[in-house]
Design a protein around this motif. Structure first.
Motif, mmCIF file in Angstrom:
data_model
loop_
_atom_site.group_PDB
_atom_site.id
_atom_site.type_symbol
_atom_site.label_atom_id
_atom_site.label_comp_id
_atom_site.label_asym_id
_atom_site.label_seq_id
_atom_site.Cartn_x
_atom_site.Cartn_y
_atom_site.Cartn_z
ATOM 1 N N LEU A 44 1.771 -7.185 -9.058
ATOM 2 C CA LEU A 44 2.525 -8.469 -8.718
ATOM 3 C C LEU A 44 3.919 -7.594 -7.805
ATOM 4 O O LEU A 44 4.271 -8.041 -6.914
ATOM 5 C CB LEU A 44 3.127 -8.967 -10.034
ATOM 6 C CG LEU A 44 3.962 -10.273 -9.692
ATOM 7 C CD1 LEU A 44 3.140 -11.177 -8.962
ATOM 8 C CD2 LEU A 44 4.529 -10.833 -11.115
ATOM 9 N N LEU A 45 4.106 -6.587 -8.207
ATOM 10 C CA LEU A 45 5.162 -5.801 -7.587
ATOM 11 C C LEU A 45 4.926 -5.180 -6.086
ATOM 12 O O LEU A 45 5.688 -5.027 -5.306
ATOM 13 C CB LEU A 45 5.907 -4.472 -8.382
ATOM 14 C CG LEU A 45 6.336 -4.854 -9.846
ATOM 15 C CD1 LEU A 45 6.557 -3.414 -10.630
ATOM 16 C CD2 LEU A 45 7.933 -5.219 -9.349
ATOM 17 N N THR A 46 3.502 -5.051 -5.892
ATOM 18 C CA THR A 46 3.080 -4.715 -4.681
ATOM 19 C C THR A 46 2.269 -5.719 -3.911
ATOM 20 O O THR A 46 1.415 -5.498 -3.114
ATOM 21 C CB THR A 46 2.263 -3.627 -4.723
ATOM 22 O OG1 THR A 46 0.922 -3.792 -5.506
ATOM 23 C CG2 THR A 46 2.822 -2.083 -5.410
ATOM 24 N N LEU A 47 2.525 -7.229 -4.164
ATOM 25 C CA LEU A 47 1.906 -8.098 -3.635
ATOM 26 C C LEU A 47 1.945 -8.121 -2.108
ATOM 27 O O LEU A 47 3.097 -8.084 -1.667
ATOM 28 C CB LEU A 47 2.433 -9.459 -4.148
ATOM 29 C CG LEU A 47 2.069 -10.671 -3.730
ATOM 30 C CD1 LEU A 47 0.558 -10.939 -4.069
ATOM 31 C CD2 LEU A 47 2.793 -12.120 -3.972
ATOM 32 N N GLN A 48 1.011 -8.217 -1.359
ATOM 33 C CA GLN A 48 1.102 -7.862 0.049
ATOM 34 C C GLN A 48 1.306 -9.504 0.656
ATOM 35 O O GLN A 48 0.198 -9.974 1.220
ATOM 36 C CB GLN A 48 -0.079 -7.341 0.719
ATOM 37 C CG GLN A 48 -0.422 -5.819 0.103
ATOM 38 C CD GLN A 48 0.851 -4.915 0.496
ATOM 39 O OE1 GLN A 48 0.515 -4.350 1.670
ATOM 40 N NE2 GLN A 48 1.613 -4.643 -0.351
ATOM 41 N N SER A 49 2.280 -9.850 0.861
ATOM 42 C CA SER A 49 2.692 -11.267 1.213
ATOM 43 C C SER A 49 2.345 -11.071 2.861
ATOM 44 O O SER A 49 2.282 -12.527 3.310
ATOM 45 C CB SER A 49 4.180 -11.799 0.875
ATOM 46 O OG SER A 49 4.385 -11.832 -0.310
ATOM 47 N N ARG A 50 2.278 -9.972 3.429
ATOM 48 C CA ARG A 50 2.187 -9.857 4.706
ATOM 49 C C ARG A 50 1.096 -8.679 5.033
ATOM 50 O O ARG A 50 0.997 -7.964 4.408
ATOM 51 C CB ARG A 50 3.608 -9.704 5.564
ATOM 52 C CG ARG A 50 4.473 -10.560 5.385
ATOM 53 C CD ARG A 50 4.128 -12.014 6.259
ATOM 54 N NE ARG A 50 5.359 -12.916 6.372
ATOM 55 C CZ ARG A 50 5.331 -13.904 5.343
ATOM 56 N NH1 ARG A 50 4.613 -14.119 4.381
ATOM 57 N NH2 ARG A 50 6.425 -14.886 5.591
ATOM 58 N N ARG A 51 0.498 -9.315 6.218
ATOM 59 C CA ARG A 51 -0.374 -8.049 6.780
ATOM 60 C C ARG A 51 0.218 -7.539 7.998
ATOM 61 O O ARG A 51 0.847 -8.237 9.116
ATOM 62 C CB ARG A 51 -1.606 -8.657 7.428
ATOM 63 C CG ARG A 51 -2.533 -9.502 6.465
ATOM 64 C CD ARG A 51 -3.146 -8.578 5.403
ATOM 65 N NE ARG A 51 -4.012 -9.657 4.539
ATOM 66 C CZ ARG A 51 -3.911 -9.489 3.196
ATOM 67 N NH1 ARG A 51 -3.019 -8.940 2.548
ATOM 68 N NH2 ARG A 51 -4.748 -10.382 2.601
#
Length: 298
Positions: A257-264
């Motif tokens: 959750l802390l490293t969720l990649q909301s963007r590429r």
């Protein structure tokens, strides 16, 4: 130009405040093993500090969900294990260097800011995304190419280029707080939406130094009752996700959750500076799954 360059575990890039109120840049490893020596993070903006703090927490959750304070492999099986481990770390007054260094050394190859196949927090396939200049990456300006700031905080070369340490810090921040200006490249895809942190806001417990702040936010129990599943941060994936706007299941462990990649994202560099980046929408999960994670996130 080197294809592989600037390892975040050895190069100084995280800004910390010392007890005499001076600011220093340190490596990710140093920020963790010497956290007790720093008053706090000292990035350019509070949002940047929040993004960096989450990265540091992701490492700690991963390490100490697998080994104890002495570095012995002991997965957390029940709530008493988690409470004992947290207590042992707190009594030390610092994070034990050996297990932190051993873990990070194991994954050192995934912490290169520039790498042909797995650059940190980026994916090469993002090069087809919306292109932005350095002024958009810099959160103190967040200036688009078609709407200039009247009174920008930077001018000249410092506005159009970022150093590698600057770019690394803002890379985390953009992933968490990016706006909705980018448009999907694929047909029929939903809007990119705001970054994950931009959606939920951010609240943290604050200690007297960086070590205490990290410890107070290192919640080894879910809702104070049961252990999380094994932590799995984004850099442990076999290959970074590249598909645009990917719906995923709600993460069941804090590191994910802390490293969720909301963007590429993909940084672009010229010489020794970053002068722009490309961006696509990244991972998301349905809104009806938001509520269960609020207790951890806030």
């Amino acid at each position: 130009m080197k294809k592989i360059e600037f390892n975040l575990l050895t190069e100084p890039w995280i800004r910390v405040r010392l007890r005499d109120n001076t600011v220093r840049e340190v490596s990710l490893t140093e920020a963790l093993v010497s956290a007790q020596d720093y008053v706090d993070l000292a990035g350019e903006m509070p949002t940047q500090n929040a993004a960096v703090l989450r990265l540091l927490l992701a490492v700690l959750f991963t390490v100490f969900s697998r080994v104890d304070a002495k570095g012995e492999p002991r997965p957390l099986m029940q709530s008493d294990d988690a409470l004992e481990r947290w207590s042992a770390l707190w009594q030390l007054g610092h994070f034990p260097a050996e297990p932190v260094r051993d873990y990070l050394e194991q994954w050192k190859d995934r912490f290169w800011l520039f790498h042909p196949t797995h650059p940190f927090w980026q994916v090469p396939q993002a090069k087809i995304g919306t292109e932005y200049g350095a002024a958009k990456l810099n959160g103190e300006m967040s200036e688009s190419s078609n709407k200039l700031r009247l009174f920008p905080l930077y001018a000249g070369q410092s506005k159009d280029q970022l150093s590698y340490p600057q770019a690394a810090r803002w890379l985390l921040c953009v992933n968490g707080y990016d706006d909705t200006s980018a448009k999907p490249k694929g047909k029929g895809l939903p809007s990119v939406g705001a970054g994950w942190l931009g959606k939920i806001g951010f609240i943290q417990a604050q200690g007297d130094n960086l070590y205490e702040t990290l410890m107070l936010n290192l919640t080894l129990l879910r809702d104070g009752r049961e252990c999380w599943g094994e932590s799995k941060p984004c850099w442990e994936l076999e290959a970074p996700k590249s598909a645009e706007r990917t719906e995923i299941c709600c993460p069941d462990n804090p590191a994910q959750l802390l490293t969720l990649q909301s963007r590429r994202l993909l940084l672009h560099r010229t010489g020794e500076n970053v002068d722009g980046f490309c961006l696509l929408g990244g991972d998301f999960f349905p809104l009806d799954f938001l509520q269960p994670v609020f207790s951890f996130q806030r």
